[in-house]
Design a protein around this motif. Structure first.
Motif, PDB file in Angstrom:
ATOM      1  N   MET A  24       1.445   6.463  -7.233  1.00 38.05           N
ATOM      2  CA  MET A  24       0.255   7.294  -7.857  1.00 38.05           C
ATOM      3  C   MET A  24      -0.406   8.317  -6.828  1.00 38.05           C
ATOM      4  SD  MET A  24      -1.851   3.934  -9.253  1.00 38.05           S
ATOM      5  CE  MET A  24      -2.057   3.050  -7.641  1.00 38.05           C
ATOM      6  N   ALA A  25      -0.926   9.368  -7.625  1.00 42.90           N
ATOM      7  CA  ALA A  25      -1.599  10.332  -6.717  1.00 42.90           C
ATOM      8  C   ALA A  25      -2.835  10.867  -7.593  1.00 42.90           C
ATOM      9  CB  ALA A  25      -0.925  11.398  -6.538  1.00 42.90           C
ATOM     10  N   LEU A  26      -4.147  10.833  -6.761  1.00 41.20           N
ATOM     11  CA  LEU A  26      -5.337  11.378  -7.215  1.00 41.20           C
ATOM     12  C   LEU A  26      -5.637  12.683  -6.647  1.00 41.20           C
ATOM     13  CD1 LEU A  26      -8.082  11.049  -8.787  1.00 41.20           C
ATOM     14  CD2 LEU A  26      -8.839   9.777  -6.798  1.00 41.20           C
ATOM     15  N   VAL A  27      -6.019  13.468  -7.516  1.00 48.78           N
ATOM     16  CA  VAL A  27      -6.363  15.145  -7.238  1.00 48.78           C
ATOM     17  C   VAL A  27      -7.864  15.222  -7.463  1.00 48.78           C
ATOM     18  CG1 VAL A  27      -5.677  17.533  -7.290  1.00 48.78           C
ATOM     19  CG2 VAL A  27      -4.090  15.981  -7.770  1.00 48.78           C
TER      20      VAL A  27
ATOM     21  N   GLU B 151       0.781  -1.208  -0.174  1.00 47.53           N
ATOM     22  CA  GLU B 151       0.021  -0.024   0.052  1.00 47.53           C
ATOM     23  C   GLU B 151       0.926   1.390   0.021  1.00 47.53           C
ATOM     24  OE1 GLU B 151      -3.712   2.194   0.113  1.00 47.53           O
ATOM     25  OE2 GLU B 151      -3.451  -0.052  -0.338  1.00 47.53           O
ATOM     26  N   ARG B 152       1.875   1.276   0.773  1.00 52.96           N
ATOM     27  CA  ARG B 152       2.948   2.639   0.898  1.00 52.96           C
ATOM     28  C   ARG B 152       3.417   2.844  -0.552  1.00 52.96           C
ATOM     29  NH1 ARG B 152       5.445   5.406   4.969  1.00 52.96           N
ATOM     30  NH2 ARG B 152       7.412   6.616   4.312  1.00 52.96           N
ATOM     31  N   GLU B 153       3.595   1.732  -1.180  1.00 55.01           N
ATOM     32  CA  GLU B 153       4.631   1.909  -2.474  1.00 55.01           C
ATOM     33  C   GLU B 153       3.614   2.482  -3.482  1.00 55.01           C
ATOM     34  OE1 GLU B 153       7.753  -0.456  -5.377  1.00 55.01           O
ATOM     35  OE2 GLU B 153       6.872  -1.407  -3.466  1.00 55.01           O
ATOM     36  N   ALA B 154       2.351   1.939  -3.488  1.00 53.95           N
ATOM     37  CA  ALA B 154       1.402   2.250  -4.406  1.00 53.95           C
ATOM     38  C   ALA B 154       1.053   3.623  -4.484  1.00 53.95           C
ATOM     39  CB  ALA B 154       0.038   1.442  -4.216  1.00 53.95           C
TER      40      ALA B 154
ATOM     41  N   PRO C 177       6.526  12.249  -4.958  1.00 48.83           N
ATOM     42  CA  PRO C 177       7.295  11.496  -5.886  1.00 48.83           C
ATOM     43  C   PRO C 177       6.267  10.605  -6.981  1.00 48.83           C
ATOM     44  CG  PRO C 177       7.251  10.537  -3.816  1.00 48.83           C
ATOM     45  CD  PRO C 177       6.351  12.029  -3.874  1.00 48.83           C
ATOM     46  N   ALA C 178       5.078  10.962  -6.992  1.00 45.04           N
ATOM     47  CA  ALA C 178       4.148  10.112  -7.865  1.00 45.04           C
ATOM     48  C   ALA C 178       4.461  10.217  -9.308  1.00 45.04           C
ATOM     49  CB  ALA C 178       2.527  10.470  -7.718  1.00 45.04           C
ATOM     50  N   ARG C 179       4.525   9.009  -9.910  1.00 46.48           N
ATOM     51  CA  ARG C 179       4.823   9.193 -11.382  1.00 46.48           C
ATOM     52  C   ARG C 179       3.723   8.934 -12.211  1.00 46.48           C
ATOM     53  NH1 ARG C 179       7.808  11.878 -10.404  1.00 46.48           N
ATOM     54  NH2 ARG C 179      10.026  11.870  -9.942  1.00 46.48           N
ATOM     55  N   LEU C 180       2.575   8.778 -11.593  1.00 44.03           N
ATOM     56  CA  LEU C 180       1.174   8.544 -12.260  1.00 44.03           C
ATOM     57  C   LEU C 180       0.168   9.558 -11.578  1.00 44.03           C
ATOM     58  CD1 LEU C 180      -0.645   5.418 -13.752  1.00 44.03           C
ATOM     59  CD2 LEU C 180      -1.833   6.839 -12.668  1.00 44.03           C
ATOM     60  N   VAL C 181      -0.213  10.621 -12.216  1.00 45.54           N
ATOM     61  CA  VAL C 181      -1.193  11.503 -11.671  1.00 45.54           C
ATOM     62  C   VAL C 181      -2.377  11.618 -12.060  1.00 45.54           C
ATOM     63  CG1 VAL C 181      -1.351  13.919 -11.039  1.00 45.54           C
ATOM     64  CG2 VAL C 181       0.856  13.127 -10.669  1.00 45.54           C
ATOM     65  N   VAL C 182      -3.398  11.633 -11.503  1.00 49.92           N
ATOM     66  CA  VAL C 182      -4.908  11.653 -12.140  1.00 49.92           C
ATOM     67  C   VAL C 182      -5.511  12.890 -11.450  1.00 49.92           C
ATOM     68  CG1 VAL C 182      -7.078  10.576 -11.993  1.00 49.92           C
ATOM     69  CG2 VAL C 182      -5.332   9.124 -12.157  1.00 49.92           C
ATOM     70  N   LEU C 183      -5.886  13.905 -12.499  1.00 49.02           N
ATOM     71  CA  LEU C 183      -6.364  15.113 -12.213  1.00 49.02           C
ATOM     72  C   LEU C 183      -8.002  14.899 -12.534  1.00 49.02           C
ATOM     73  CD1 LEU C 183      -4.061  17.590 -13.471  1.00 49.02           C
ATOM     74  CD2 LEU C 183      -4.112  16.643 -11.476  1.00 49.02           C
ATOM     75  N   ASP C 184      -8.646  14.629 -11.262  1.00 50.67           N
ATOM     76  CA  ASP C 184     -10.162  14.444 -11.454  1.00 50.67           C
ATOM     77  C   ASP C 184     -10.828  15.801 -11.536  1.00 50.67           C
ATOM     78  OD1 ASP C 184     -12.615  13.697 -11.585  1.00 50.67           O
ATOM     79  OD2 ASP C 184     -12.637  12.517  -9.835  1.00 50.67           O
TER      80      ASP C 184
END
Length: 607
Positions: free
Chosen positions: A434-437, A427-430, A523-530
């Motif tokens: 990844m980050a969801l805004v 979970e910590r690594e995920a 450090p997230a390398r996959l960002v989702v902007l909702d």
């Protein structure tokens, strides 16, 4: 989030075989919370005893003032006795003033604990079970918690005076005239028996009203949040038909409770009015027989009118009103903060190779019989890709964003990150990768630095001994704010050391800039902007999206403007039956839905 005592209460509740705990669960919850505040409770009780002085002394002092003063022609003696009563009243006022801080020390932390318990239970239940989101939790978090807090405050304020005043009135009456006390005891006991029979009916009606309120909230919330779609589809009559039964049931429950509450007037009449009326009827014969003096009659009337009558009114109003509401509300909250004992799957331990995201036959539905929001979706988001997700309102874009980032578990299919099933990644690594805004940005009370560095790993934000690392971190935060367009905001707030005491003072757009800068620095390398830029103007939105597009990693944007779709290398269109992918020009040709959406977006097409 909840304190240790609340945690123990929830664990104990999990072991119950029935999902409908008894009223003891509500009492248990309150006792658990109040037990931690014994000292202010004891102090409030002590000052309450001082407050009861006038209730105990009033009849005796008035009787002495009449018999030994005014009836004997000694007005000074009568006034002296009344002066003692005045001093007792002054002592009561001082005791009341000194009691309230101790009462506040009990009540205010109680509300905070209840809010933590309700929020923890709602979030935990949503994360650990397959239940749909609990729309009625808003009622518990606002109306029921505030009601419980006010009821506890009112009961502690009134019940302490109620019990002491009732005992003082009856005790003073017994000391003044055992005969009048005996005459009063019968009607009071009958009134208490009637009240005891009435309480279960009041509690049943109160519970029906609370459940009806929750049902109305749960039924109305989806309709209120979808008013735009309801108006667009002309579904007003259907929405009315859906919510009308809940409104009718809530109104019927309120009327039933009001009818049951009428019985409280009978209790007051039996317990207070009948003894007073009886005394007035027999007062003259008793005085003529020498069994009562005039002063004793006036003193007894004082006890009955200013002691017993208010005490009986307070009894039926406090216990029969506030007490019933408190018991039922506490029971309901106790039921809902009991989290089902659903086993949590063990955390993963695998590390992904890269951050390519692949969904295979992905499906999700909020309930087993519900229509899937996402059905058999196959989607690959390559490393470094800039992708925009579009579709009609309510089609499931935000749900898909939560599935892709692991914040919701799919009901079918699988998501792989870097070739590894998402559920198998620690979970910590995920969360680091990844980050969801979301659309509603979260800013908490604290310094600007604490807000911006919230997603920065601990080893880069807690090493107070390494000044060079601290300086590098601060520069990273300033750069992140500047890149997404938050530089002027950072300057206006006063820099990284400035304190955000009231996050609500920031506008919705300013909160989004803080959230965007926070994620950019992570450090997230996959960002989702909702729809994370929906409160920014088009120019500010373009700057923020281009900053994330130039940032190393993958960017997924849920668009609310056509300009966001045109900036993406690839567009994913959700239309409820299929998922289409392609460029803007490709979809304009192949998808009538997309062309129609662009037409409705067109007023912003120049941006």
């Amino acid at each position: 989030m909840a304190g240790p005592s609340l945690t123990r209460h929830r664990r104990a509740a999990r072991g119950r075989p029935s999902p409908d705990p008894s009223t003891a669960s509500g009492r248990g919850l309150l006792l658990t919370l109040l037990r931690r505040r014994r000292r202010p409770l004891v102090m409030a009780t002590a000052w309450s005893l001082v407050e009861a002085g006038p209730a105990w002394l009033s009849g005796l002092l008035i009787a002495q003032a009449i018999d030994q003063g005014f009836l004997t022609g000694s007005a000074g003696t009568g006034l002296a006795w009344l002066a003692l009563l005045g001093l007792a009243m002054l002592g009561k006022a001082v005791a009341t003033r000194l009691m309230f801080p101790h009462l506040a020390a009990v009540v205010e932390p109680l509300r905070d604990d209840l809010v933590r318990a309700v929020v923890t239970a709602a979030v935990t239940r949503a994360a650990r079970t397959a239940e749909p989101p609990d729309a009625a939790a808003a009622t518990r978090l606002t109306e029921q918690v505030d009601t419980l807090r006010n009821l506890v405050s009112a009961l502690l304020r009134s019940s302490r005076a109620l019990g002491i005043a009732l005992i003082a009135a009856l005790g003073g009456l017994l000391a003044l005239s055992p005969l009048v006390a005996a005459m009063t005891a019968g009607p009071v006991l009958v009134a208490l028996a009637v009240f005891a029979r009435l309480l279960p009916v009041l509690m049943a009606r109160q519970r029906e009203l609370i459940l009806a309120d929750e049902a109305l909230t749960a039924r109305a919330t989806p309709i209120l949040t979808g008013l735009r779609d309801i108006a667009a589809c002309g579904a007003g009559s259907q929405a009315y038909a859906d919510v009308e039964p809940a409104v009718t049931a809530q109104a019927a429950a309120a009327r039933a409770l009001a009818r049951a509450a009428l019985g409280r007037r009978l209790v007051v009449a039996l317990g207070a009015h009948v003894p007073l009326l009886g005394l007035l009827i027999v007062a003259r014969p008793l005085i003529q027989d020498g069994r009562l003096s005039a002063g004793e009659v006036v003193g007894a009337v004082t006890y009955l009118a200013t002691g017993l009558d208010p005490a009986m009114r307070a009894l039926v109003g406090t216990v029969g009103g506030w007490g019933v509401a408190l018991a039922v509300t506490a029971r309901r909250i106790a039921e809902t903060v009991t989290v089902p004992d659903v086993p949590v799957p063990p955390g993963g331990h695998l590390s992904p190779s890269g951050h390519e995201l692949r969904a295979e036959q992905l499906s999700f539905a909020y309930a087993p019989q519900a229509t899937p929001v996402v059905r058999d979706l196959d989607l690959t988001i390559r490393e470094g890709e800039h992708l925009t997700l579009v579709g009609p309102s309510g089609i499931g874009k935000s749900t898909l964003s939560m599935l892709l980032t692991g914040l919701r578990r799919p009901t079918g299919g699988e998501i792989r990150l870097g070739g590894v099933p998402l559920a198998s990644i620690a979970e910590r690594e995920a969360r680091t990768m990844m980050a969801l805004v979301p659309q509603e940005a979260y800013v908490f009370s604290g310094t600007v630095r604490e807000n911006l560095a919230y997603l920065v790993p601990d080893d880069a934000k807690n090493d107070a001994e390494d000044d060079a690392r601290d300086d590098a971190r601060d520069e990273r935060l300033r750069e992140a704010a500047e890149r997404v367009g938050g530089g002027p905001l950072l300057e206006r707030l006063g820099g990284l050391d400035a304190v955000i005491a009231e996050p609500s003072a920031l506008s919705a757009g300013e909160k989004q800039l803080v959230a965007l800068a926070r994620t950019y620095a992570a450090p997230a390398r996959l960002v989702v902007l909702d729809e994370a830029t929906c409160h920014l103007d088009p120019a500010a939105e373009a700057r923020a999206e281009l900053a994330f597009a130039a940032r190393p990693g993958t960017l997924v944007v849920i668009a609310h403007r056509i300009s966001s779709a045109r900036r993406a290398r690839r567009i994913v269109l959700m239309d409820g039956t299929a998922v289409l992918t392609g460029s803007h020009d490709d979809l304009m040709v192949s998808s009538p839905l997309y062309a129609d959406m662009v037409g409705r977006w067109q007023p912003e097409g120049s941006t």
